[in-house]
Structure formats: structure tokens, C-alpha cells
Design a protein around this motif. Structure first.
Motif, PDB file in Angstrom:
ATOM      1  N   UNK B 159      -8.975  -0.593   8.195  1.00 61.79           N
ATOM      2  CA  UNK B 159     -10.232  -0.989   7.561  1.00 61.79           C
ATOM      3  C   UNK B 159      -9.991  -1.317   6.094  1.00 61.79           C
ATOM      4  N   UNK B 160     -10.251  -2.569   5.687  1.00 60.77           N
ATOM      5  CA  UNK B 160     -10.125  -2.949   4.268  1.00 60.77           C
ATOM      6  C   UNK B 160     -11.391  -3.660   3.828  1.00 60.77           C
ATOM      7  N   UNK B 161     -11.633  -3.627   2.520  1.00 61.03           N
ATOM      8  CA  UNK B 161     -12.832  -4.251   1.977  1.00 61.03           C
ATOM      9  C   UNK B 161     -12.484  -5.674   1.523  1.00 61.03           C
ATOM     10  N   UNK B 162     -13.161  -6.680   2.050  1.00 61.48           N
ATOM     11  CA  UNK B 162     -12.861  -8.054   1.627  1.00 61.48           C
ATOM     12  C   UNK B 162     -13.960  -8.652   0.748  1.00 61.48           C
ATOM     13  N   UNK B 163     -15.140  -8.081   0.779  1.00 67.89           N
ATOM     14  CA  UNK B 163     -16.147  -8.353  -0.241  1.00 67.89           C
ATOM     15  C   UNK B 163     -16.549  -7.009  -0.814  1.00 67.89           C
ATOM     16  N   UNK B 164     -16.614  -6.924  -2.146  1.00 67.66           N
ATOM     17  CA  UNK B 164     -17.070  -5.692  -2.745  1.00 67.66           C
ATOM     18  C   UNK B 164     -18.335  -6.027  -3.519  1.00 67.66           C
ATOM     19  N   UNK B 165     -19.458  -5.477  -3.083  1.00 70.54           N
ATOM     20  CA  UNK B 165     -20.754  -5.747  -3.747  1.00 70.54           C
ATOM     21  C   UNK B 165     -20.904  -7.240  -4.012  1.00 70.54           C
ATOM     22  N   UNK B 166     -20.753  -8.011  -2.997  1.00 70.07           N
ATOM     23  CA  UNK B 166     -20.920  -9.473  -3.018  1.00 70.07           C
ATOM     24  C   UNK B 166     -19.797 -10.233  -3.726  1.00 70.07           C
ATOM     25  N   UNK B 167     -18.775  -9.535  -4.180  1.00 64.86           N
ATOM     26  CA  UNK B 167     -17.669 -10.239  -4.821  1.00 64.86           C
ATOM     27  C   UNK B 167     -16.515 -10.385  -3.821  1.00 64.86           C
ATOM     28  N   UNK B 168     -16.111 -11.632  -3.624  1.00 64.39           N
ATOM     29  CA  UNK B 168     -15.050 -11.933  -2.665  1.00 64.39           C
ATOM     30  C   UNK B 168     -13.727 -11.447  -3.208  1.00 64.39           C
ATOM     31  N   UNK B 169     -13.041 -10.622  -2.453  1.00 66.79           N
ATOM     32  CA  UNK B 169     -11.765 -10.096  -2.956  1.00 66.79           C
ATOM     33  C   UNK B 169     -10.632 -10.989  -2.476  1.00 66.79           C
ATOM     34  N   UNK B 170     -10.450 -12.089  -3.209  1.00 69.91           N
ATOM     35  CA  UNK B 170      -9.459 -13.092  -2.851  1.00 69.91           C
ATOM     36  C   UNK B 170      -8.064 -12.473  -2.737  1.00 69.91           C
ATOM     37  N   UNK B 171      -7.786 -11.459  -3.565  1.00 72.22           N
ATOM     38  CA  UNK B 171      -6.452 -10.841  -3.533  1.00 72.22           C
ATOM     39  C   UNK B 171      -6.188 -10.183  -2.173  1.00 72.22           C
ATOM     40  N   UNK B 172      -7.196  -9.470  -1.701  1.00 71.10           N
ATOM     41  CA  UNK B 172      -7.024  -8.794  -0.408  1.00 71.10           C
ATOM     42  C   UNK B 172      -6.909  -9.832   0.712  1.00 71.10           C
ATOM     43  N   UNK B 173      -7.782 -10.856   0.624  1.00 73.33           N
ATOM     44  CA  UNK B 173      -7.758 -11.894   1.652  1.00 73.33           C
ATOM     45  C   UNK B 173      -6.407 -12.617   1.637  1.00 73.33           C
ATOM     46  N   UNK B 174      -5.889 -12.860   0.439  1.00 77.94           N
ATOM     47  CA  UNK B 174      -4.577 -13.520   0.345  1.00 77.94           C
ATOM     48  C   UNK B 174      -3.486 -12.684   1.001  1.00 77.94           C
ATOM     49  N   UNK B 175      -3.586 -11.378   0.815  1.00 75.63           N
ATOM     50  CA  UNK B 175      -2.581 -10.494   1.417  1.00 75.63           C
ATOM     51  C   UNK B 175      -2.593 -10.669   2.937  1.00 75.63           C
ATOM     52  N   UNK B 176      -3.790 -10.855   3.495  1.00 70.54           N
ATOM     53  CA  UNK B 176      -3.897 -11.035   4.947  1.00 70.54           C
ATOM     54  C   UNK B 176      -3.401 -12.425   5.347  1.00 70.54           C
ATOM     55  N   UNK B 177      -3.963 -13.459   4.700  1.00 74.80           N
ATOM     56  CA  UNK B 177      -3.666 -14.832   5.149  1.00 74.80           C
ATOM     57  C   UNK B 177      -2.198 -15.185   4.902  1.00 74.80           C
ATOM     58  N   UNK B 178      -1.600 -14.637   3.841  1.00 74.85           N
ATOM     59  CA  UNK B 178      -0.200 -14.978   3.550  1.00 74.85           C
ATOM     60  C   UNK B 178       0.757 -14.446   4.602  1.00 74.85           C
ATOM     61  N   UNK B 179       0.288 -13.530   5.409  1.00 72.71           N
ATOM     62  CA  UNK B 179       1.144 -12.975   6.459  1.00 72.71           C
ATOM     63  C   UNK B 179       0.925 -13.642   7.814  1.00 72.71           C
ATOM     64  N   UNK B 180       0.329 -14.836   7.794  1.00 74.50           N
ATOM     65  CA  UNK B 180       0.107 -15.560   9.038  1.00 74.50           C
ATOM     66  C   UNK B 180       0.746 -16.940   8.945  1.00 74.50           C
TER      67      UNK B 180
END
Lengths: 674, 661
Positions: B159-180
Motif C-alpha cells: 500500500x503506497x500513497x500516490x496522491x496526498x491531500x490532492x497533491x499528485x506524488x509524481x515521485x512515487x508514481x515514477x518509482x512505479x512506472x520506471x520499473x515497467x
């Protein structure tokens, strides 16, 4: 000159006559007949018209839909690429009912034994990988001839990219089988995706001879009666076409019967000054829901008469749910009150019809609530309150409600189901119900319209003058329309706008040719361009309408991003966009009746009577009852009120007001228009 | 799962019915939203699901068109988010998770979960689950058959947070997408799924506005109670009793050949159903193991098939008491590889349940059905320069099992998910350098029976301009062949053939990964038909004749499988007739010989197969012998297990059969 429109449904055939001199309309209803054409002439007789007096005759029919459902059509054959004769049967593999292993998808329209293969192959770009073996085609022709089959669908892989093998196959088949009708998938639907293109072509192949024959017989009998014009048939896309075109594009009539109501709904709303409308056509067994946005009735390509066999011609988008006057209320195993989709239909009908029906229906509930009067069709039919009460108590007792409470609960559940269906049709496309008018028609629509609108926050309800025959009116109100399309899959960033322009011009030439052949003068032709685009990697595309010649793609791309954001709440401006398909709608404007209009004179009419009716409160309230034919434009009524008419009953709940507009529509303002 | 909650309804019946139906509409709206905007062709083919969960994570409603394999797992992942972020969940947050060890399915199934707040109170979660085309790992498509642990399979997202209080956490999303292998598409899907959950939030808040927060919360609970009540009342009508069966995974890649059992014991007692999977095989050395969540899903989906009208939510799960023994193929712990569960243990559970419930409800009987086969080809597409990475991932339809008084359905999506659509080959050919050579129904693929199993299909192709390309296959039932019951016979084996009929012909089997392929290679594989239902010698010869006319059964198959001799009247007219006399003779011959044929020395059967005198269908249906279909080598232990299975399900039901064991 008289305009005549006849709409054939499963149970009734409706007719609407419009007299250009004087602008009066006359309507009629007869029972449908075994040969549907008989009912056409019975209905003409019923309104006292001779075909010789008719200047324009248009017609909507469920003949094609019924033929597909009952499989009553001539045996057809398919000729396809070697290795792919089962594409039609494999479909996309899915079932409509995911969980019931005993509910099967219907078999394809052409049996496996009649699907023949030929050696040939074209790749995705149109390059020929294997030449067409003409011996195979002749062999197929031989078998088709021996089996006595007269209609053939030619469906080759990737023919949308290069139709030459299909064209050659057709030439050979036509030469070998001079009496057969041959449709090719590249003519019928030049679109990528084999199953969808094949399935549409097969529907066209099985329907064309059938509806072609129907149209010819109808045209002949009209001619015998003295009619000199063209017989115009309503197609699924909400336009009409001539009998000659029907012989080649019979598949376009697959949902003809559904389109008429949606067209009428849109037209009436526009006349009354509304550009956004939801149509609710509620009859005895089901309700059809259609949507008009910005003056255009919504159409879809995702259409099928039977699950699994798409017919991807543009079709007026109608969603049907099992909620009608005859829908049955019941208590399920867990003790919850349900409503529909089973229906008592017209035989035996609701309990109150006293024809042997014992199940509680919406009609019974409406009768008990006093919303329906104790007679229908101007007294031709009586309704039995005690029978209704007995039936409704069957659902009331188990959940501890008295008869009136139970009746109210039944109607509320029906309204909630209808509201969910409308919500799904509006909200999922990003439309706000508050911007819409609800056009309530069909026998039962005006009974439920106002409460439904309140539930949905729709501010206004429009009830047309003759709710029960609105569909026939729809047939009067359409232009000739054809749709042309071309796949053109290219990245938008690297596309030469001139190339797009050239392709549109070529499509438009074909469009003018078709309209010209149907006798449409150049000045009456209207050609509408749309461009389908999507983000690279996406599967569905969005259609953007194109105004005028294309000089650059910039504004179109901008419109695409905006539309994506409007429909889906986000856009990705940095992501590459690709062009998917070019479309041209060819419209041949046909003379359209000006519906009678009278300047409203504001007045408060006297009620014709009163009856007790239940609404939100526990006690019945004294409710004014008006006769529809006694109401003139400008009449203002405050709810609670009921308007009785021959083919329907309009309910104006407490707190709402209604007025009759210049077109004799009853316009209900929910909450009095505040 | 056994906690009983059936307090009385507190909502009036109308509000309850209105909100219950409205929740269905909400999840269906989520599905529409995803279909319109998704990128992954897997999601587009409807490999996704949506759910509305309550504040504790229990499922309130699941989409009516959702894929079976996700059923009964969405509450686990919602609960995992609650667990991981308790006290730290805020308005405007969105979470992602794909962890199969807390109840997720496999790594490709990434779930996007949005908490819904009303007046500052967390009242629900909207969850959207989609199968991403790739989540990294050693194999394109993230399906590594040989993986023993998850480290090679793909990216595990707790479980990870990809939006925090309406702010898109591009860093977390990048960590996911870069591994695909397809970062852009993956982010497109993530956005599409997040938007679907926003649609649900908007609708739920509308209900809160209209009915009040407490009413909506009550409805969340009551909708679950309602389903529980509905299910219990149906179960209470059924006879009490205990039923047992077993089904098999083909084998354990890391051990000696031999079928791997999944055992199911079902007990109906009053209004409760319990399932005990004790006796199922220990974890195996390939990725066909099921985690706890997917095994539970197999139980839910298998049961639901016999209660098609009951809506799916946690109320349904409460009626089921499920015991999944630890460290087995039906409850594999971290870090065991589980990505192929859908072709492995999952489906064996489902089909076992079909058999058990067929005994309880014979009028809804269903023999073994085809299940998911998933072929993955990935590499460089040389048709353009620079050559992009391409993914040709393909799955087929197959036949469903024979039924009570009815044949099985031909060419239907897998039990894994009847909503999973096959892809258009014209779309595939545009996107990848693979030219499909055939996509057709295979004659005789339906398991013989009085009511025949549905036919399977075959699809194959040729690789054109490729480089650095490998092929993997997630499948099963090359040995544990899709079975018949009540005397019905099995269908045909799965498995991929490379360059069949050529000098370099190779049978790759039903599970393999990273097999290098080159330009010009041709491949083909069949999908199984359904198992037959009832003794095939009792099938009406007229039905066999009709099948021959349409080519669902070959004239040779008619004779071998049904003892029906057909004669050509006029093949040009597709007209055949039954030779009644010859049929009678043939049926007598088979009736007299068939039990003996089933006992024939397996090695001599294998020899005749290698010599080309008999084919695979003879070996399987006549002799109950399982071979390596490429080399013809006998698999003695597998054959022994297969024959025991055949005796239980097929031969003992024949009128001249032996006693049931």
C-alpha cells in the motif's frame, strides 16, 4: 400536401398525418398484423386518407429487428480468408450474463457449414501477403449455388486497409451467381477490427434481401394506391433512406423502430426551446431512454440487436430497461421490495385490467394512488380498484405496509430504477441533469415524468400532445441521412493537414453521389465532418466535429484535449495524439412539417372534475382533473393536478406547476420553476 | 469469514432498494469510465474490476461485469490500506497496491483506492483494479513461469500513497512506472483508474447530500446484510451433506512428473457452506500456486456460478467458511511465486466446485470448463527505426463443459473471467510484428459425452520483423486434461507447438518462459474444449450427424468417440446420414471393449503414438494415457493418476463400467 408517417411496433402500428395546408395533425393506432404491411394500410384507412393524397411517406419499422431476433431470414453464406471462418462464432468470446452458465450467447446468423474460406492475405498496412486464389472463390460460388443461397457476405482480413481482394471476390461471385446479393465488409463498414466489421456485414447480408423485399412491396402497394413519391424508411441512425438504398444496406434498419421516438423527443424539445433533452418513452413492458445534447440526438456505434453480434452502423443511442406500466413488483428471498423486469404485458396485463392478471404492477399502484383514473382510452376500458388492491397487498403485507403505502413504495422503486438508468446515460458522459429537459412520452411516461425529474434534479418536463404516438411523429421529422467513414490511423503530430482535407473531400464526393442518386438537390445537401482522435495507446476515440476546410490541426487538437477533459475530467496535453477515423454524415434535407403553433394566451382553465390522489403525504389530496383536449395554449395549472387524455395520463404533483405551450406540449416546472 | 451479522434492517424498504441499486450504478459507472480512457489492451479487454468498500474495507458492491478472478479479493486490499495507513488517511489521498500476499491477485493487477470522506469522516473506499500490461520482472508481461519467488516476477507494490491531500506524488508514481516496460501506458492506466474512483466519490457524496451521511452508512451495512440473508435463505433450502472431490495441476516443474492435487471438501449445514481444502499439495516450484486471496476468490466464484442472481459483496463471503491449509498450492506464503495462479490452483478450485455443486443441483450441472491460457511474446519490433519494444500477449476462448440436457458452449471466454474479451487480430497486427495465420474452432476438441463439451479453438501466427524476442506461456492442462463427468470424456491437451510439421518442429508444453524465437518462426496452440457430460455412447446419433455437418466433430471422431458411423450423402450440400446398422455394431464393439482398452499397457499405447498409429485423442479418451505430446514419452505416474480420475468421473458411470471407487 399530406405528410404521412407510420411506425410499426410489436403490438401497435401508429400513424401520424400532417396536413401542410392548415398545419393540422391527425393520429391513429391499429393493432400490428402478421404481414406488417397490412397494418400500414389499415392505419391509413383508419385516419381516412388515400395514398393518392400523400406527398411524402416515411416509415419506421421493427421488421429488421424482429427478423434478427427470431432468425426468420433467408439462409446466407459467408466468404472469408482461409483460417478465419469462425471469427463470427468466436466473437470476442464474452457472454452477457457472466455468472449464469445456462444462459448462452445466441448462435451466429450464418451457420458454420455455410462459411467458406478462400486463400488470400493482406497485412495491416494493405500490403498483399498472399494473392487471392480465384479458384477458391469459384469453388465457393459453386457450393453457394448448389445450396440455393442468395445472399453472401464477403469478409476478408484487413480489407479496411486494402479492399481489392474483396472487390475481386465480389466480381467473381456476381458473375457466377447473377441472382445473389453480395455485400463486402469494405463497402459496408470500412473499419479496423475483424469481428465487428464481419458481424456488421453479415447482418447486412441477411437483412438486405428481406427488408429490400419488404420495402419494394410496400412501395408497390403505395403506388397502386396512387402515391407517387419515394417511400422513405427510417434507419437506426435517425435518418431516412429510399427503398432502393435499403436493398443494399438493409442492415441499417436493424434498430429502425427505436430511433423514431428519440428523434421526436429531440425535435419537440428543440421547438420548445431546449437544446438538451432526455427522452423517456415508457410503455407497457419497458422504457426507452435517449439523450439529445446541444441539439444533436446522441448516436453510438456500439450497437447490437443480440449480444455478441455488433452492428456498428451509427445508431441512435437508446437504452432500454424493464420498467413499464405492466412491470411486476415482487418481494425477493431476502425480503426486499423489487420492481421488474418481469412484466404482465398486455396479456393478461395488470391486475386492475381484470383479465386474469394477479401480479401487482405499476399500473395497479398508480390506480390505487388515484393518479390513474378508473377508466382508460376515454372510457373504452374500465380499471378495477379492488383487483389492484388485492394484488398490491401481496407485496405490502410481507414488509408491513398497508395498501396505499405499498402502492407508493412500488412507484418509488420504479422511479428509482428509471432514475438510475437515466443517471447512467447522463452522468457517465459528464452531463449535468440540471441542464436538461425530460421529454416524457409513451403511455406511462407522463405518469412518472414529474416525480422522476424531481429525483434527478431535472427542472422541466415536456409532455408532447399525443404521448402514445410520439414515435410515429418522429418518422415525419427526419432528413435523408447516410454515414461515410474511413480509417486513417496516423500520429496527429506528423500529419499533413492537406492529406486529411483531401480524404474528407473524397468522402464528401461519395456522399454527394449517394444523395444525388436519391434525388436530393445540391442545395438541400448538408455534409458534416467529424474526426475521431485518441491519445496514443488509448483504445477508444473521441469525435470532434470539423467546421470548414482543414488548414491546420492545431485547433482540432485543442478541441480534442478539451473534449477529453469535459468527458473524462482530465487531459494529457503533453501526450501524443493520433487520428483514428474520418467521418462524413451526408444529410439530404427533406421538407419537414411545421408543427401547429398558436400564440399562448395565459389563462387558468377550470378543471373538468376532481379526484382524490396520494402524493408525498399520508392523506389523499383533492386533485383537479383536466381533459387534455380541453386545454389551450397558455393554460396554467398548479399541482396537484392530473391531465387525462386518450392515450396517456399526465401527473402534476403538488408544488409543481404546468402550462400548455404554443405547440400544445404540457410543460411541467418542477417545484414551480424555482 | 464466519462472523454472523443479521440485525434487522433499519432503513425503510424504499430507501434501501433505491440506495442498493444506486450502488450498482456507481460501480458500473466506474467501469464505463475505465473502458473509455484505458491504455492497457488487457484492461480494454475487460480484465478489470471495481468495488465500493465500507470504512473497514468490506465490499459493499462489486461491478456486475467484473472479472471472476478478482471477485472476493477487493476487500482484502482495501483492508490492507486501512491497516497500513490507519489514522493517516486524509481527504484527497489516493493509494495504490498490488500485493498478492495480503489478498491481491498478481502483480499486474494494480488497485487504485480512494478514501471517501463525508463531513470529515471516512465513510467508504472506492477501488479500481486493472491488469497492467507489464509491471517489470525478468519476462515481458511479467509472467515468469519458472520463478520460484516473486523477486523475478515483477514489482511488488505494498500500500503506497500516490496522491496526498490532492497533491499528485509524481515521485512515487515514477518509482512505479520506471520499473515497467511501458511507463507511459502504465501511467495512463493509473490516471484512468484514479478517475474512475473519483466518479464513485462524486456519486456517493451526492447520496450523502440527499439522504444524509448516517443513512448512507446504514445502507452500506444493510446491503451486505441483505446479500447475506438472501444467500442464507437459498442455502437453507438445500439438503445438508458433505461432498468431496479433487482436481489436478499438471505437475511440479521442480519435481518428478505426476499430477498435483487440489482437494476440496464441501459441507452444507443449515444456511452455511464450509469448504475445507486440507490435503491439497504443498507449494510447487512454479508460479501456478495460489495465494490466500485468490484461493478464496476461486471458492467465491465457483459458488457464485450456482447462485447467479445473488449480488456480490462481503455479505456473500460471510456465508462461506473456508479453510485453506498453509504452505500449500492453495495458500502460498511470501515470497512464493503466484502470478500464474489463474491457470493453476485457482481454476482447479473453481472446476472442483462445479463438480460438487453439480451433485447438489443436478439441474445446473456443469462439467469441467476450459480455463485461461496466456501466451506472451515480447521483443524488438524492427518494422520501424528505432525499433520499439512490442508486446504480443494473447489469450483465447475455449469450450465449456457439457450440461444437464444441453451441450457445453463453444468458443467462450475462460472461467477465469467470462467478461475477458479476445483481442481483434487486426489490431494486434498493426501494433506488433506478428501475422495471425489461423483463428478457428477445432473439430473433436469438445469432450465426448451424451451432452458434448463445447469446442475449443486454435490460434497461431508467424513472427515477421523481430529481434531479441522471447515467448512465454502461462497455461496448464496438457496432462490434467479438461475432464468430463457422469461418464463423459476429456477434451484435448493444451500446449504450444513451434514450427509444427517442419524440420525444426518443437512441442513447448503448457508452461514455459523466455524461449527465444526468431523471424519466420511459426507457432500455434489449441485451447481445450469442455468436458463431456454423460456416456457418449448414449448421445443421439442425429446430434452427432449434425455436428459432422457443421464440422464440430469429424467423421472419424464420430466413430471413435460416439460409435456413430456417418456416411456422406452430398458433402457439397453438407448432407450426411447415420448408418444405423453400422452404428449399432460399432457401439456394441466399443461397449464390449472400452473398459479393457482403458487398462491397456500404457507403454504399448505410447509406442503406437510414437509410431503414428494413434493420436493424442486416442491415447487420452480410449486409453487414459498421458504422454509428453512432443516426444511421445510415457508419463507413468501422471497416467496412473489420470486413470484413477477417469474411473471416478467417467468409466464407472458407464452402464458396463466397474463399481465406483
Amino acid at each position: 400536401m399530406l405528410h404521412l408517417a407510420v411506425d410499426i411496433g410489436g403490438t401497435f402500428t401508429d400513424i401520424c398525418v400532417f396536413n401542410e395546408e392548415g398545419g393540422a395533425t391527425r393520429v391513429g393506432k391499429v393493432s400490428s398484423t402478421k404481414d406488417p404491411i397490412d397494418a400500414v394500410f389499415e392505419s391509413i384507412k383508419a385516419v381516412g386518407v388515400s395514398p393518392a393524397d400523400v406527398g411524402l411517406f416515411s416509415h419506421g419499422t421493427t421488421v429488421a429487428t424482429n427478423a434478427l431476433i427470431t432468425r426468420r431470414f433467408a439462409r446466407a453464406a459467408m466468404v472469408t480468408t482461409k483460417g478465419f471462418r469462425d471469427v463470427l462464432e468466436i466473437r470476442r468470446g464474452t457472454k452477457q450474463d457472466l455468472w449464469d452458465a445456462y444462459k448462452d450467447v445466441a448462435p451466429p446468423y450464418i451457420r458454420r457449414r455455410d462459411r467458406f474460406e478462400v486463400t488470400e492475405r493482406v497485412d495491416y498496412s494493405g500490403k498483399v501477403l498472399g494473392r487471392l486464389d480465384e479458384k477458391d472463390v469459384r469453388r465457393a460460388a459453386h457450393l453457394i449455388r448448389r445450396r440455393g443461397i442468395q445472399t453472401v457476405a464477403v469478409c476478408l482480413v484487413n480489407s479496411h486497409a486494402n479492399p481489392s481482394h474483396e472487390q475481386r471476390t465480389k466480381e467473381i461471385l456476381e458473375k457466377e451467381l447473377p441472382d445473389a446479393f453480395v455485400s463486402t465488409s469494405s463497402e459496408v463498414l470500412p473499419e479496423i477490427f475483424e469481428h465487428e466489421r464481419f458481424s456488421t456485414t453479415v447482418a447486412n447480408a441477411v437483412l438486405s434481401p428481406l427488408v429490400g423485399d419488404y420495402a419494394r412491396r410496400l412501395a408497390e402497394r403505395m403506388k397502386e394506391g396512387g402515391y407517387e413519391g419515394d417511400v422513405l424508411l427510417l434507419h437506426s441512425g435517425g435518418g431516412v433512406m429510399t427503398a432502393d438504398v435499403v436493398e443494399r444496406l438493409g442492415g441499417r434498419l436493424a434498430s429502425s423502430g427505436l430511433a423514431a421516438g428519440a428523434i421526436a423527443c429531440g425535435h419537440l424539445a428543440k421547438l420548445a426551446g431546449y437544446e438538451n433533452a432526455v427522452g423517456l418513452d415508457m410503455g407497457g413492458t419497458s422504457a426507452d431512454i435517449s439523450v439529445m445534447v446541444d441539439g444533436e440526438t446522441r448516436t453510438t456505434n456500439d450497437w447490437a440487436v443480440e449480444y455478441g453480434y455488433p452492428i456498428r452502423f451509427p445508431s441512435v443511442e437508446v437504452s432500454t430497461i424493464g420498467a413499464g406500466g405492466g412491470s411486476i413488483a415482487w418481494i425477493d428471498a431476502a425480503g426486499s421490495l423489487r420492481n421488474g423486469p418481469q412484466s404482465a404485458g398486455s396479456d393478461p396485463g395488470p391486475a386492475c385490467y381484470d383479465r386474469g392478471g394477479e401480479e401487482p404492477t405499476n399500473t395497479d399502484a398508480n390506480l390505487l394512488l388515484g393518479r390513474l383514473g378508473e377508466e382508460l382510452i376515454g372510457g373504452a376500458m374500465g380499471l378495477d380498484r379492488s383487483k389492484a388492491g388485492g394484488a398490491i397487498s401481496k407485496v405490502g403485507e410481507p414488509i408491513g405496509l398497508d395498501t396505499t403505502e405499498a402502492a407508493r413504495a412500488v412507484v418509488e422503486v420504479a422511479n428509482a430504477n428509471l432514475a438510475d438508468a437515466i443517471r447512467l446515460a447522463l452522468i457517465q458522459r459528464g452531463h449535468d441533469p440540471r441542464d436538461f429537459v425530460l421529454v416524457a412520452f409513451g403511455g406511462a411516461g407522463p405518469l412518472h415524468g414529474a416525480e422522476l425529474a424531481r429525483e434527478l434534479s431535472i427542472p422541466t418536463v415536456l409532455v408532447p400532445p399525443n404521448p402514445g404516438i410520439t414515435s410515429a411523429l418522429g418518422c415525419l421529422l427526419v432528413d435523408i441521412r447516410h454515414d461515410f467513414s474511413e480509417m486513417h490511423l496516423v500520429p496527429a503530430g506528423e500529419t499533413d493537414p492537406e492529406e486529411i482535407e483531401r480524404r474528407f473531400v473524397a468522402l464528401e464526393e461519395r456522399a454527394r453521389e449517394r444523395l444525388g442518386a436519391e434525388g436530393i438537390a445540391e442545395k438541400d445537401m448538408r455534409l458534416l465532418r467529424t474526426l475521431a482522435m485518441r491519445y496514443v495507446g488509448q483504445w477508444r476515440s473521441l469525435e470532434i466535429s470539423v467546421e470548414g476546410a482543414i488548414a491546420s490541426l492545431e485547433s482540432l487538437l485543442e478541441s480534442f484535449h478539451e473534449e477529453h477533459e469535459r468527458q473524462h475530467a482530465y487531459k494529457r496535453e503533453a501526450s501524443p495524439v493520433e487520428i483514428y477515423q474520418l467521418k462524413v454524415a451526408a444529410i439530404g434535407e427533406t421538407p419537414r412539417p411545421d408543427l401547429p403553433h398558436k400564440e399562448p394566451e395565459e389563462h387558468e382553465p377550470d378543471p373538468d372534475g376532481h379526484r382524490k390522489a396520494f402524493f408525498g403525504e399520508d392523506e389523499a389530496v383533492e386533485t383537479a382533473v383536466y381533459r387534455r383536449d380541453g386545454l389551450r395554449p397558455g393554460a396554467k395549472i398548479a399541482g396537484p393536478a392530473i391531465v387525462d387524455q386518450l392515450d396517456s395520463t399526465v401527473v402534476v404533483p403538488p408544488g409543481d406547476t404546468a402550462e400548455v405551450d404554443g405547440y400544445s406540449n404540457v410543460i411541467i416546472k418542477v417545484g414551480g420553476g424555482e | 469469514m464466519t462472523e454472523k451479522r443479521t440485525e434487522a434492517q433499519t432503513l425503510d424498504p424504499v430507501t434501501f432498494e433505491v440506495l442498493k441499486n444506486a450502488f450498482v450504478t456507481v460501480v458500473d459507472e466506474m467501469a464505463e469510465q475505465i473502458l473509455r480512457t484505458c491504455h492497457s489492451f488487457v484492461i480494454w479487454a475487460r480484465d478489470f474490476s471495481n468495488a465500493l468498500c465500507d470504512a473497514e474495507g468490506n465490499t459493499i458492491m462489486q461491478g456486475s461485469q467484473d472479472i471472476a478472478v478478482h471477485v472476493g479479493t477487493l476487500h482484502f486490499t482495501a483492508k490492507a490500506v486501512v491497516e497500513a495507513f490507519r489514522g493517516d488517511i486524509h481527504e484527497g489521498d489516493v493509494f495504490a497496491i498490488n500485493d498478492p500476499y495480503v489478498g491481491g491477485t498478481h502483480f499486474n493487477d494494480v488497485r487504485i483506492i480512494r478514501p471517501i470522506f463525508a463531513g470529515g469522516e471516512l465513510i467508504a473506499f472506492a477501488q479500481s483494479n486493472g491488469h497492467w500490461a507489464d509491471v517489470g520482472g525478468t519476462v515481458p508481461g511479467s509472467f515468469d513461469v519458472g520463478a520460484k519467488t516473486h523477486f523475478g516476477e515483477g514489482l511488488r507494490i505494498p500500500a503506497v500513497r500516490i496522491w496526498s491531500k490532492n497533491e499528485y506524488r509524481q515521485d512515487v508514481v515514477n518509482l512505479i512506472t520506471s520499473n515497467t516496460r511501458a511507463p507511459d501506458d502504465v501511467e495512463g492506466d493509473l490516471l484512468a483508474q484514479a478517475e474512475a474512483t473519483r466518479v464513485a466519490e462524486r456519486e456517493i457524496l451526492r447520496f450523502v447530500d440527499k439522504y444524509g451521511r448516517e443513512t448512507v452508512k446504514t445502507a452500506f451495512a444493510e446491503v451486505q446484510d441483505y446479500v447475506e440473508r438472501l444467500t442464507r435463505s437459498r442455502v437453507a433450502e438445500l439438503p445438508d451433506g458433505t461432498w468431496e472431490t479433487e482436481d489436478y495441476i499438471d505437475g511440479d516443474l521442480s519435481a518428478e512428473e505426476g499430477l498435483v492435487p487440489v482437494k476440496v471438501k464441501m459441507t452444507i449445514e443449515g444456511d452455511k457452506i464450509s469448504y475445507d481444502l486440507t490435503g491439497s499439495h504443498p507449494v510447487i516450484g512454479s508460479f501456478l500456486n495460489a495465494g490466500m486471496g485468490t484461493a478464496f476468490s476461486g471458492i467465491v466464484a465457483g459458488t457464485k456460478t450456482f447462485f447467479p442472481e445473488v449480488p456480490l459483496n462481503s455479505g456473500f463471503y460471510r456465508v462461506l467458511d473456508v479453510h485453506l491449509p498453509e504452505n500449500t498450492v492453495v495458500n502460498a506464503p511470501w515470497p512464493t511465486a503466484v502470478t500464474g495462479f489463474c491457470s493453476g490452483a485457482y481454476e482447479k478450485i473453481m472446476n472442483s466446485l462445479f463438480e460438487l455443486w453439480s451433485e447438489v443441483m443436478p439441474e445446473r450441472a456443469l462439467a469441467c470448463c476450459f480455463n485461461l491460457e496466456y501466451l506472451l511474446i515480447g521483443g524488438q519490433d524492427k518494422r520501424s527505426d528505432p525499433s520499439p519494444f512490442f508486446m504480443w500477449y494473447d489469450w483465447m476462448v475455449g469450450g465449456w463443459g457439457g450440461r444437464h440436457n444441453r451441450d457445453g458452449s463453444n468458443a467462450t471466454s475462460p472461467v477465469f473471467g467470462v467478461g475477458l474479451a479476445v483481442q481483434p487480430l487486426e489490431g494486434q497486427e498493426r501494433l506488433t510484428p506478428v501475422v495471425t495465420s489461423v483463428h478457428e474452432i477445432v473439430p473433436d476438441s469438445g469432450g465426448p459425452g451424451r451432452f458434448r463439451g463445447g469446442c475449443g479453438v486454435q490460434k497461431g501466427g508467424t513472427l515477421t520483423a523481430i529481434e531479441d524476442t522471447v515467448m512465454s506461456y502461462c497455461c496448464d492442462r496438457a496432462r490434467s486434461i479438461t475432464w468430463g463427468m457422469q461418464g463423459g470424456l476429456p477434451s484435448c491437451p493444451h500446449g504450444v507447438w513451434l514450427n509444427k510439421g517442419g524440420p525444426d518442429e518443437k512441442f513447448l508444453g503448457a508452461v514455459f518462459s523466455n524461449v527465444p524465437v526468431k523471424e519466420g518462426d511459426a507457432f500455434a496452440r489449441p485451447s481445450a474444449g469442455g468436458g463431456g457430460y454423460g456416456d457418449p455412447l448414449l448421445r443421439d446419433p442425429a446430434s452427432v450427424k449434425e455436428d459432422v455437418e457443421d464440422g464440430y466433430v469429424s467423421p472419424e471422431g464420430a466413430k471413435r468417440d460416439y460409435g456413430v458411423v456417418v456416411r456422406e450423402v452430398d458433402a457439397e450440400l453438407a448432407e450426411w446420414e447415420v448408418d444405423k446398422e453400422a452404428t449399432e455394431k460399432e457401439r456394441t464393439l466399443i461397449r464390449g471393449g472400452r473398459l479393457g482398452w482403458m487398462r491397456e499397457d500404457p507403454e504399448s499405447v505410447a509406442e503406437r503414438y510414437r509410431g503414428g498409429q494413434i493420436g493424442a485423442l486416442d491415447a487420452i479418451r480410449r486409453h487414459g494415457v498421458i504422454l509428453d505430446w512432443g516426444t511421445g514419452e510415457l508419463l507413468p505416474r501422471t497416467t496412473e493418476g489420470f486413470r484413477v480420475m477417469l474411473e471416478r468421473r467417467s468409466t464407472s458411470h458407464w452402464k458396463n463400467g466397474g463399481p465406483r471407487r
